[in-house]
Design a protein around this motif. Structure first.
Motif, PDB file in Angstrom:
ATOM      1  N   ILE A   1       0.836  -1.202   0.000  1.00 31.59           N
ATOM      2  CA  ILE A   1       0.000   0.000   0.000  1.00 31.59           C
ATOM      3  C   ILE A   1       0.869   1.249   0.000  1.00 31.59           C
ATOM      4  CG2 ILE A   1      -1.618   1.360   1.408  1.00 31.59           C
ATOM      5  CD1 ILE A   1      -2.844  -1.327   2.295  1.00 31.59           C
ATOM      6  N   ILE A   2       1.891   1.273   0.835  1.00 31.09           N
ATOM      7  CA  ILE A   2       2.757   2.453   0.931  1.00 31.09           C
ATOM      8  C   ILE A   2       3.575   2.623  -0.338  1.00 31.09           C
ATOM      9  CG2 ILE A   2       4.660   3.486   2.220  1.00 31.09           C
ATOM     10  CD1 ILE A   2       3.571   2.000   4.692  1.00 31.09           C
ATOM     11  N   ASP A   3       4.074   1.524  -0.884  1.00 26.35           N
ATOM     12  CA  ASP A   3       4.872   1.608  -2.104  1.00 26.35           C
ATOM     13  C   ASP A   3       4.057   2.138  -3.279  1.00 26.35           C
ATOM     14  OD1 ASP A   3       7.067   0.653  -0.752  1.00 26.35           O
ATOM     15  OD2 ASP A   3       6.828  -1.424  -1.429  1.00 26.35           O
ATOM     16  N   ARG A   4       2.763   1.843  -3.301  1.00 22.04           N
ATOM     17  CA  ARG A   4       1.922   2.344  -4.396  1.00 22.04           C
ATOM     18  C   ARG A   4       1.653   3.844  -4.260  1.00 22.04           C
ATOM     19  NH1 ARG A   4      -0.583  -0.981  -7.700  1.00 22.04           N
ATOM     20  NH2 ARG A   4      -2.428   0.327  -7.881  1.00 22.04           N
ATOM     21  N   GLY A   5       1.719   4.374  -3.036  1.00 20.50           N
ATOM     22  CA  GLY A   5       1.677   5.814  -2.832  1.00 20.50           C
ATOM     23  C   GLY A   5       0.334   6.481  -3.075  1.00 20.50           C
ATOM     24  N   GLU A   6      -0.775   5.737  -3.016  1.00 21.90           N
ATOM     25  CA  GLU A   6      -2.100   6.322  -3.210  1.00 21.90           C
ATOM     26  C   GLU A   6      -2.543   6.996  -1.909  1.00 21.90           C
ATOM     27  OE1 GLU A   6      -5.179   7.809  -4.744  1.00 21.90           O
ATOM     28  OE2 GLU A   6      -4.125   6.411  -6.079  1.00 21.90           O
ATOM     29  N   ALA A   7      -2.862   8.284  -1.982  1.00 19.96           N
ATOM     30  CA  ALA A   7      -3.088   9.078  -0.776  1.00 19.96           C
ATOM     31  C   ALA A   7      -4.212   8.514   0.098  1.00 19.96           C
ATOM     32  CB  ALA A   7      -3.384  10.530  -1.156  1.00 19.96           C
ATOM     33  N   VAL A   8      -5.384   8.261  -0.471  1.00 23.87           N
ATOM     34  CA  VAL A   8      -6.519   7.838   0.357  1.00 23.87           C
ATOM     35  C   VAL A   8      -6.307   6.438   0.924  1.00 23.87           C
ATOM     36  CG1 VAL A   8      -8.201   9.327  -0.776  1.00 23.87           C
ATOM     37  CG2 VAL A   8      -7.770   7.068  -1.703  1.00 23.87           C
ATOM     38  N   THR A   9      -5.607   5.580   0.182  1.00 26.76           N
ATOM     39  CA  THR A   9      -5.351   4.229   0.684  1.00 26.76           C
ATOM     40  C   THR A   9      -4.349   4.267   1.834  1.00 26.76           C
ATOM     41  OG1 THR A   9      -5.633   3.497  -1.614  1.00 26.76           O
ATOM     42  CG2 THR A   9      -4.869   1.873  -0.036  1.00 26.76           C
ATOM     43  N   MET A  10      -3.314   5.092   1.694  1.00 29.07           N
ATOM     44  CA  MET A  10      -2.353   5.226   2.802  1.00 29.07           C
ATOM     45  C   MET A  10      -3.016   5.849   4.027  1.00 29.07           C
ATOM     46  SD  MET A  10       1.343   6.247   1.148  1.00 29.07           S
ATOM     47  CE  MET A  10       0.772   7.790   0.419  1.00 29.07           C
ATOM     48  N   THR A  11      -3.942   6.775   3.818  1.00 26.35           N
ATOM     49  CA  THR A  11      -4.659   7.375   4.944  1.00 26.35           C
ATOM     50  C   THR A  11      -5.504   6.328   5.659  1.00 26.35           C
ATOM     51  OG1 THR A  11      -4.705   9.510   3.804  1.00 26.35           O
ATOM     52  CG2 THR A  11      -6.258   9.197   5.622  1.00 26.35           C
ATOM     53  N   ALA A  12      -6.158   5.452   4.892  1.00 29.22           N
ATOM     54  CA  ALA A  12      -6.929   4.364   5.497  1.00 29.22           C
ATOM     55  C   ALA A  12      -6.012   3.430   6.277  1.00 29.22           C
ATOM     56  CB  ALA A  12      -7.687   3.589   4.417  1.00 29.22           C
ATOM     57  N   LEU A  13      -4.835   3.152   5.738  1.00 31.16           N
ATOM     58  CA  LEU A  13      -3.873   2.296   6.440  1.00 31.16           C
ATOM     59  C   LEU A  13      -3.401   2.958   7.732  1.00 31.16           C
ATOM     60  CD1 LEU A  13      -2.001  -0.190   6.532  1.00 31.16           C
ATOM     61  CD2 LEU A  13      -0.343   1.141   5.202  1.00 31.16           C
ATOM     62  N   ALA A  14      -3.119   4.250   7.682  1.00 28.89           N
ATOM     63  CA  ALA A  14      -2.660   4.963   8.876  1.00 28.89           C
ATOM     64  C   ALA A  14      -3.718   4.937   9.978  1.00 28.89           C
ATOM     65  CB  ALA A  14      -2.295   6.396   8.526  1.00 28.89           C
ATOM     66  N   SER A  15      -4.987   4.817   9.590  1.00 22.05           N
ATOM     67  CA  SER A  15      -6.079   4.758  10.568  1.00 22.05           C
ATOM     68  C   SER A  15      -6.316   3.348  11.093  1.00 22.05           C
ATOM     69  CB  SER A  15      -7.367   5.298   9.933  1.00 22.05           C
ATOM     70  OG  SER A  15      -7.198   6.621   9.464  1.00 22.05           O
ATOM     71  N   ASN A  16      -5.664   2.363  10.500  1.00 21.41           N
ATOM     72  CA  ASN A  16      -5.831   0.958  10.886  1.00 21.41           C
ATOM     73  C   ASN A  16      -4.783   0.612  11.949  1.00 21.41           C
ATOM     74  OD1 ASN A  16      -6.084  -1.800  11.119  1.00 21.41           O
ATOM     75  ND2 ASN A  16      -5.935  -2.225   8.934  1.00 21.41           N
ATOM     76  N   ARG A  17      -5.160   0.710  13.196  1.00 19.70           N
ATOM     77  CA  ARG A  17      -4.194   0.538  14.290  1.00 19.70           C
ATOM     78  C   ARG A  17      -3.796  -0.908  14.523  1.00 19.70           C
ATOM     79  NH1 ARG A  17      -5.727   5.048  18.878  1.00 19.70           N
ATOM     80  NH2 ARG A  17      -6.175   6.749  17.439  1.00 19.70           N
ATOM     81  N   SER A  18      -4.531  -1.843  13.939  1.00 20.95           N
ATOM     82  CA  SER A  18      -4.172  -3.250  14.123  1.00 20.95           C
ATOM     83  C   SER A  18      -3.259  -3.757  13.007  1.00 20.95           C
ATOM     84  CB  SER A  18      -5.436  -4.118  14.186  1.00 20.95           C
ATOM     85  OG  SER A  18      -6.094  -4.139  12.927  1.00 20.95           O
ATOM     86  N   ALA A  19      -3.029  -2.955  11.991  1.00 21.92           N
ATOM     87  CA  ALA A  19      -2.164  -3.376  10.883  1.00 21.92           C
ATOM     88  C   ALA A  19      -0.721  -3.512  11.360  1.00 21.92           C
ATOM     89  CB  ALA A  19      -2.253  -2.378   9.733  1.00 21.92           C
ATOM     90  N   ASP A  20      -0.013  -4.465  10.788  1.00 24.71           N
ATOM     91  CA  ASP A  20       1.395  -4.691  11.130  1.00 24.71           C
ATOM     92  C   ASP A  20       2.253  -3.775  10.257  1.00 24.71           C
ATOM     93  OD1 ASP A  20       3.827  -5.592  11.947  1.00 24.71           O
ATOM     94  OD2 ASP A  20       3.633  -7.613  11.096  1.00 24.71           O
ATOM     95  N   ILE A  21       2.545  -2.591  10.773  1.00 24.43           N
ATOM     96  CA  ILE A  21       3.319  -1.593  10.035  1.00 24.43           C
ATOM     97  C   ILE A  21       4.711  -1.507  10.654  1.00 24.43           C
ATOM     98  CG2 ILE A  21       3.426   0.821   9.301  1.00 24.43           C
ATOM     99  CD1 ILE A  21       0.430   0.984   9.580  1.00 24.43           C
ATOM    100  N   SER A  22       5.725  -1.740   9.846  1.00 18.86           N
ATOM    101  CA  SER A  22       7.099  -1.727  10.344  1.00 18.86           C
ATOM    102  C   SER A  22       7.548  -0.293  10.626  1.00 18.86           C
ATOM    103  CB  SER A  22       8.041  -2.364   9.325  1.00 18.86           C
ATOM    104  OG  SER A  22       8.108  -1.568   8.154  1.00 18.86           O
ATOM    105  N   GLU A  23       8.668  -0.163  11.329  1.00 19.39           N
ATOM    106  CA  GLU A  23       9.204   1.173  11.621  1.00 19.39           C
ATOM    107  C   GLU A  23       9.588   1.893  10.336  1.00 19.39           C
ATOM    108  OE1 GLU A  23      12.812   3.325  14.175  1.00 19.39           O
ATOM    109  OE2 GLU A  23      12.344   1.208  14.464  1.00 19.39           O
TER     110      GLU A  23
END
Length: 375
Positions: A146-168
């Motif tokens: 999702i981050i590599d694709r760089g789509e603004a609204v999708t990254m915003t949805a990911l940032a709001s997903n607190r259970s997602a496994d997001i690396s440092e």
């Protein structure tokens, strides 16, 4: 066509029930096909289907779901979204259906693997991608995609997903993106994986309310922030791109200078000259526009601004920017851009982030510029 609602059957997967299913499957009636789809679903909800009927179920589901009306497909998606016995091919087919039908299985189905979710990010609509980004317990590979694709609204949805496994490293990329994507800033300030180092960076370009939110979680030290800016500027100036930049880039030709001055005069006459133009000018690498806009906003002379930019310390430029309404936290990132475009000036001296209003900063700047020290 009316949908026949069936109660969960009292008998389960005995020979008589399977025979009834086969009879319905052979019917050409659309109503019988709907009855079959709902009956199979109800059976599965009541009792897990035995392994020997798996191939039969797969054929029934795939054939009938492809032909079913929208409301039947929606009901089917909602009823099998969380089960682990559904045919994976059916789940993938529903996940690519229109978003209202796809959302339940995208959100909940344990049968959607990382490869399936990444395929949705590549092939499906933006609404499907957002649903993927919001999926609970989203895996690290999907989050990275999702981050590599760089789509603004999708990254915003990911940032709001607190259970997602997001690396440092992925969090660092999201914070970097938040510089240009304002919608990322609020969810990032509340994200449990935001650390103090990234909070320092995020603090530079968020609004006052979000700064307060960050401040409640982290101690934002102006001295540390200043040091980070110095380090970033030194890195930028030391890179080959800036090391070889000629000093002549500080002064555009007369035609361009006149054009920038006319723009500033026009904006000022229309009452539209704002501090935000300073940041925009730097991002567009229009350094003369930055200098002329700063002079016009503060009522400073061109010489005063020229001296401030080329001083042995960033203090004069800091005072000038505060005087025209630039926030002290914004100045940190602004200084990095100035040093990139000016070959490293102002020189290495820092600034004192003393709380003061615009009037006090303007007065201090003018006093300092009475005898400017030029390197």
């Amino acid at each position: 066509m009316p949908v026949v609602q069936l109660e969960p059957p009292r008998d389960a997967w005995d020979d008589r029930t399977v025979s009834q299913l086969l009879t319905l499957a052979q019917s050409r009636s659309a109503e019988d096909r709907q009855r079959l789809l709902l009956k199979v679903t109800s059976l599965c909800e009541a009792t897990r289907p035995p392994a020997e009927v798996g191939p039969l179920l797969s054929d029934i589901f795939l054939t009938l779901a492809a032909q079913a009306e929208r409301d039947i497909r929606l009901a089917l998606s909602e009823r099998i979204a969380g089960v682990d016995w559904a045919p994976p091919a059916l789940i993938n087919m529903l996940a690519l259906d229109e978003i209202e039908i796809a959302r339940p299985v995208i959100t909940s189905s344990p049968l959607l693997k990382d490869a399936d979710l990444i395929r949705l990010l590549i092939e499906a609509t933006l609404e499907h991608q957002i649903a993927v980004a919001r999926r609970p317990q989203l895996s690290r590979p999907v989050a990275d995609t999702i981050i590599d694709r760089g789509e603004a609204v999708t990254m915003t949805a990911l940032a709001s997903n607190r259970s997602a496994d997001i690396s440092e490293d992925a969090m660092r990329k999201l914070v970097d993106h938040s510089r240009r994507i304002a919608g990322l800033r609020a969810p990032l300030t509340r994200h449990p994986r935001l650390n103090e180092q990234l909070a320092q960076q995020l603090y530079q370009w968020v609004g006052q309310a979000l700064r307060q939110s960050i401040g409640e979680r982290f101690r934002i030290d102006d001295a540390q922030l200043n040091a980070a800016v110095q380090q970033a500027a030194a890195k930028a100036v030391g890179s080959p791109e800036w090391r070889t930049a000629p000093t002549s880039r500080l002064v555009e030709d007369r035609e361009r200078s006149d054009m920038e001055r006319r723009l500033v005069d026009k904006l000022q006459a229309a009452g539209q000259l704002r501090p935000g133009l300073l940041v925009r000018a730097l991002r567009e690498q229009r350094f003369e526009l930055f200098e002329q806009a700063l002079a016009a906003l503060g009522g400073f002379s061109d010489a005063q601004v020229h001296h401030a930019v080329r001083a042995p310390t960033a203090e004069p430029l800091y005072l000038a920017c505060i005087a025209v309404g630039v926030d002290k936290a914004v100045f940190a990132s602004l200084l990095v851009e100035v040093r990139k475009l000016s070959g490293g000036m102002p020189a290495g001296g820092g600034w004192t982030a003393t709380p003061m209003n615009a009037h006090s900063a303007s007065r201090a700047f003018r006093q300092m510029m009475e005898k400017p020290a030029i390197v």
